[in-house]
Design an enzyme around this catalytic site. Sequence first.
Site, short mmCIF file in Angstrom:
data_model
loop_
_atom_site.label_atom_id
_atom_site.label_comp_id
_atom_site.label_asym_id
_atom_site.label_seq_id
_atom_site.Cartn_x
_atom_site.Cartn_y
_atom_site.Cartn_z
N ALA A 169 14.35 56.87 20.44
CA ALA A 169 15.80 56.81 20.62
C ALA A 169 16.07 56.84 22.12
CB ALA A 169 16.44 58.00 19.94
N GLY A 200 11.69 57.63 17.61
CA GLY A 200 12.38 56.68 16.75
C GLY A 200 11.65 55.36 16.61
N GLU A 248 9.27 55.91 13.94
CA GLU A 248 10.04 56.05 12.69
C GLU A 248 10.51 54.70 12.16
OE1 GLU A 248 12.51 59.02 14.66
OE2 GLU A 248 12.04 60.41 13.05
N GLU A 301 9.22 64.20 20.12
CA GLU A 301 10.56 64.81 20.28
C GLU A 301 10.48 66.27 20.69
OE1 GLU A 301 9.60 62.85 17.77
OE2 GLU A 301 11.22 61.46 17.23
N1 CAA Z 1 14.91 56.56 26.20
C1 CAA Z 1 15.45 56.06 27.34
N2 CAA Z 1 14.71 55.52 28.32
C2 CAA Z 1 13.38 55.48 28.15
C3 CAA Z 1 12.75 55.97 27.00
C4 CAA Z 1 13.58 56.53 25.98
N3 CAA Z 1 13.08 56.99 24.82
N4 CAA Z 1 11.42 55.82 27.12
C5 CAA Z 1 11.22 55.21 28.32
N5 CAA Z 1 12.40 55.02 28.93
C6 CAA Z 1 12.64 54.41 30.24
C7 CAA Z 1 12.26 55.36 31.37
O1 CAA Z 1 13.29 56.27 31.63
C8 CAA Z 1 12.03 54.39 32.49
O2 CAA Z 1 13.28 53.96 32.99
P1 CAA Z 1 13.59 54.08 34.59
O3 CAA Z 1 12.61 53.14 35.22
O4 CAA Z 1 15.01 53.62 34.68
O5 CAA Z 1 13.36 55.49 34.96
C9 CAA Z 1 11.41 53.18 31.80
O6 CAA Z 1 11.78 53.30 30.41
C10 CAA Z 1 9.90 53.15 31.87
O7 CAA Z 1 9.42 54.39 31.41
P2 CAA Z 1 8.37 55.28 32.23
O8 CAA Z 1 8.54 55.10 33.70
O9 CAA Z 1 8.46 56.69 31.70
O10 CAA Z 1 7.01 54.57 31.77
P3 CAA Z 1 5.56 55.22 31.67
O11 CAA Z 1 4.64 54.08 31.42
O12 CAA Z 1 5.30 56.11 32.84
O13 CAA Z 1 5.59 56.18 30.39
C11 CAA Z 1 6.14 56.74 28.09
C12 CAA Z 1 5.75 55.62 29.09
C13 CAA Z 1 4.98 57.70 27.91
C14 CAA Z 1 6.45 56.04 26.77
C15 CAA Z 1 7.39 57.51 28.62
O14 CAA Z 1 8.38 56.58 28.97
C16 CAA Z 1 7.99 58.46 27.62
O15 CAA Z 1 7.48 59.55 27.40
N6 CAA Z 1 9.14 58.07 26.99
C17 CAA Z 1 9.86 58.93 26.08
C18 CAA Z 1 9.17 59.06 24.76
C19 CAA Z 1 9.95 59.99 23.84
O16 CAA Z 1 10.11 61.17 24.13
N7 CAA Z 1 10.45 59.45 22.73
C20 CAA Z 1 11.21 60.21 21.76
C21 CAA Z 1 12.68 60.02 21.99
S1 CAA Z 1 13.67 61.08 20.96
C22 CAA Z 1 13.75 60.28 19.46
O17 CAA Z 1 13.24 59.21 19.27
C23 CAA Z 1 14.53 61.02 18.40
C24 CAA Z 1 14.34 60.44 17.03
O18 CAA Z 1 13.61 60.97 16.22
C25 CAA Z 1 15.06 59.28 16.61
#
Ligand code: CAA
Length: 258
Positions: free
Chosen positions: A65, A109, A112, A132
């Site tokens: 998400a 998500g 999911e 999460e």
């Molecule tokens: N939401 C918004 N933006 C996101 C994102 C997310 N879930 N995941 C990545 N991005 C964005 C980053 O903020 C970044 O944007 P900026 O350049 O503007 O800062 C861009 O995508 C690239 O990401 P990274 O620089 O972090 O890339 P990376 O290769 O270093 O890392 C990653 C990749 C490990 C996937 C890391 O991006 C990450 O941990 N993302 C979040 C994963 C996460 O926590 N997901 C769960 C979300 S909550 C959810 O989904 C609730 C549910 O159950 C529905």
Amino acid sequence: MAYETVLVETRGKVGIVTLNRPKALNALSAELVRELGQALDAFEADSAIGAIVLTGSEKAFAAGADIKEMATKGYMDVYLADFITSGWERVTTCRKPIVAAVAGYALGGGCEVAMMCDFILAADTAKFGQPEITIGTIPGAGGTQRLTRAVGKAKAMEMVLTGRMMDAAEAERSGLVSRVVPAADLLAEAVKAAEKMAGLSLPVVMLAKEAVNRAFETTLAEGVRFERRLFHSTFATEDQKEGMAAFVEKRPPAFRNR
Ligand code: CAA
């Protein structure tokens, strides 16, 4: 229809939806979820389409998400909007078969949504996870339920409680994905599987999908009874007559979705 966050194409009888927010690793914003729903609605309504492939980019199917969009939401915002349920579950109500073709990250998500599809084909680069907990929340689109049913309690608990990711090989061993293929072949393999289904009898494919899905909702005895009713009902179709006649006559069947 022009979309901002998804790409849509057709290959023969297969509809392909590609999640397309590359700068955000396909994070599932409200707009993306809405457009995904619209794209699925269009393919469901199109009688020329027999199966759907849902995919992302090389780097990410979807990284979850959109954290930036939800970070400041309050309880009433998410409760009143029924945040996550509304819109997202469109994938689960799809009646045509839908294959998730996952390369790179399928997190939160993203994992999911992939699990809402009928099956997941994974590239050898795929990484699945429910991280999460590391951002102070828990899965909210079925992760605790579908992941547990797919891989069992031990792995699901470890992933949900620690945020550990599973690579493609582990995901295949654990039953989360149907197959792992080289990343370069992912879309072609997914389209091939979708073409296979799209060449069969759509109503019978829909019955088969309904029967398998019932296994997650009911007891064994009820599920077997439900299956038998659907099995009997296939004998009311022209396609069952055609399929069996073609076998006997040693020719390919020509299904008419009747
Ligand atoms: N939401 C918004 N933006 C996101 C994102 C997310 N879930 N995941 C990545 N991005 C964005 C980053 O903020 C970044 O944007 P900026 O350049 O503007 O800062 C861009 O995508 C690239 O990401 P990274 O620089 O972090 O890339 P990376 O290769 O270093 O890392 C990653 C990749 C490990 C996937 C890391 O991006 C990450 O941990 N993302 C979040 C994963 C996460 O926590 N997901 C769960 C979300 S909550 C959810 O989904 C609730 C549910 O159950 C529905």
